[in-house]
Design an enzyme around this catalytic site. Structure first.
Site, mmCIF file in Angstrom:
data_model
loop_
_atom_site.group_PDB
_atom_site.id
_atom_site.type_symbol
_atom_site.label_atom_id
_atom_site.label_comp_id
_atom_site.label_asym_id
_atom_site.label_seq_id
_atom_site.Cartn_x
_atom_site.Cartn_y
_atom_site.Cartn_z
ATOM 1 N N ARG A 233 0.860 -1.181 0.000
ATOM 2 C CA ARG A 233 0.000 0.000 0.000
ATOM 3 C C ARG A 233 0.896 1.231 0.000
ATOM 4 O O ARG A 233 1.932 1.264 0.691
ATOM 5 C CB ARG A 233 -0.894 0.032 1.246
ATOM 6 C CG ARG A 233 -2.050 -0.941 1.216
ATOM 7 C CD ARG A 233 -3.117 -0.550 0.203
ATOM 8 N NE ARG A 233 -4.230 -1.489 0.172
ATOM 9 C CZ ARG A 233 -4.317 -2.543 -0.635
ATOM 10 N NH1 ARG A 233 -3.342 -2.805 -1.493
ATOM 11 N NH2 ARG A 233 -5.379 -3.325 -0.618
ATOM 12 N N GLU A 262 -3.838 7.322 -4.519
ATOM 13 C CA GLU A 262 -4.152 6.825 -5.866
ATOM 14 C C GLU A 262 -5.448 7.445 -6.383
ATOM 15 O O GLU A 262 -6.381 7.577 -5.598
ATOM 16 C CB GLU A 262 -4.284 5.299 -5.839
ATOM 17 C CG GLU A 262 -2.970 4.637 -5.514
ATOM 18 C CD GLU A 262 -3.067 3.115 -5.460
ATOM 19 O OE1 GLU A 262 -4.071 2.545 -5.908
ATOM 20 O OE2 GLU A 262 -2.119 2.507 -4.957
ATOM 21 N N HIS A 280 -0.842 0.197 -10.009
ATOM 22 C CA HIS A 280 -1.490 -0.789 -9.106
ATOM 23 C C HIS A 280 -1.949 -2.042 -9.871
ATOM 24 O O HIS A 280 -3.138 -2.311 -9.996
ATOM 25 C CB HIS A 280 -2.662 -0.141 -8.347
ATOM 26 C CG HIS A 280 -2.959 -0.862 -7.054
ATOM 27 N ND1 HIS A 280 -3.373 -0.226 -5.908
ATOM 28 C CD2 HIS A 280 -2.883 -2.182 -6.728
ATOM 29 C CE1 HIS A 280 -3.558 -1.116 -4.941
ATOM 30 N NE2 HIS A 280 -3.259 -2.317 -5.431
HETATM 31 C C1 GLV Z 1 -4.691 -5.264 -3.839
HETATM 32 O O1 GLV Z 1 -4.094 -4.251 -3.713
HETATM 33 C C2 GLV Z 1 -4.992 -6.166 -2.776
HETATM 34 O O2 GLV Z 1 -4.818 -5.839 -1.581
HETATM 35 O O3 GLV Z 1 -5.462 -7.267 -3.073
#
Ligand code: GLV
Length: 314
Positions: A233, A262, A280
């Site tokens: 993250r 984001e 991402h």
């Molecule tokens: C994506 O970012 C997840 O946490 O699956």
């Protein structure tokens, strides 16, 4: 039949499976629902299938009201859910572990290879027509053999990244709350891993304790030749501090798949050559996204059918 909100489009036949048993309210738009729309559409729902960008906090849970029984996150990270508040109301929260482990570990390695071999930089130069031809010392990167891969976090994805390191001849160290006892991997406290890692790869969930775990201080303690990789993250890294460290060449480079705000990216990062940026994509393969959707729907069907969830968040 109960009412279930799906906050964004899902691939495959998963929504049809849900719709065979429940009344589905699907938000099919390209962008996430606004805060207000989300709260409005949650009212009276028994379940919510929530995708990235959806925040099910205390206010959202209150907006749903007493009918809500399950919050199924279509992600492994669940910093977007107020799990404690949900539990206090008897609501089950679920996530999608395991099915995305390999895809995310693979992307982590794509980033490690991409930044150490300067792929983004090279492609930008070539497309700009600025490549003058092969050169013996042209755009040299950094090799991986014999170097130390530092994994921060002892979970499934960290382990999968660690297990791939042998293919590149790397040594591996891991820092986590407890020694995860991965074969061939040295357990090191974070204070020792940070200054010794050649590649530092982050695999901790975002929590109040891990927010800005990599800050100015941590960055100044890394080797000047080291690379930082973040596929967890964004807020685990202080993005402003990272842009500063990269500009000052305090580390050799960084590769990021996730960002603090984001889809915004710190503007200073966008102008730097020594950072590789992906939007991402950690779990973004057709196979994995289908498996994630299926698992989230299975969780909803189980809980609303009076059975235990398959992957409850505890
Ligand atoms: C994506 O970012 C997840 O946490 O699956």
């Amino acid at each position: 039949m109960s009412a279930v909100l799906v906050t964004r489009r899902l691939p495959g036949a998963s929504v049809a499976r849900l719709a065979a048993h429940h009344d589905v309210d699907l938000h099919a738009g390209e962008l996430p629902l606004s805060h207000e729309e989300l709260h409005e559409r949650l009212e009276g729902k028994a379940g919510v299938v929530v995708l990235l960008g959806g925040r099910i906090d205390r206010a959202a849970i209150d907006a749903a009201g007493p009918s809500l029984k399950i919050i199924a996150n279509v992600a492994v990270g669940y910093d977007n859910l107020d799990v404690a508040y949900a539990a206090s109301k008897g609501i089950v929260c679920t996530n999608t572990p395991d099915v995305l482990t390999d895809a995310t570990a693979d992307l982590t390695w794509a980033l490690i290879l991409g930044i150490t071999r300067r792929l983004g930089e090279g492609e930008r130069m070539l497309r700009a027509g600025a490549w003058k031809g092969w050169g013996f010392d042209f755009m040299l990167g950094s090799g991986l053999g014999g170097k130390l891969l530092g994994i921060v976090g002892g979970g499934r994805i960290g382990r999968a990244v660690a297990m791939r390191a042998a293919a590149f001849g790397m040594r591996v160290g891991v820092s986590s709350r407890r020694d995860p006892q991965w074969p061939g991997v040295e357990f090191l406290p974070l204070e020792r891993l940070i200054p010794s890692a050649d590649i530092l790869s982050l695999h901790v969930p975002l929590t109040p304790e891990t927010r800005h775990l990599v800050d100015r201080t941590a960055l100044t303690r890394m080797k000047r030749s080291a690379y930082l990789i973040n596929t967890t993250r964004g807020a685990v890294v202080d993005e402003g501090a990272l842009a500063w460290a990269l500009k000052e060449h305090l580390i050799a480079g960084a590769a990021l798949d996730v960002y603090e705000r984001e889809p915004e990216v710190h503007p200073d990062l966008l102008g730097l050559e020594n950072v590789l940026l992906s939007p991402h994509l950690g779990s973004a393969t057709r196979e994995t996204r289908t498996a994630m959707a299926d698992l989230a729907i299975d969780n909803v069907l189980a809980v609303l059918g009076g059975h235990p969830a398959l992957t409850p968040i505890r």
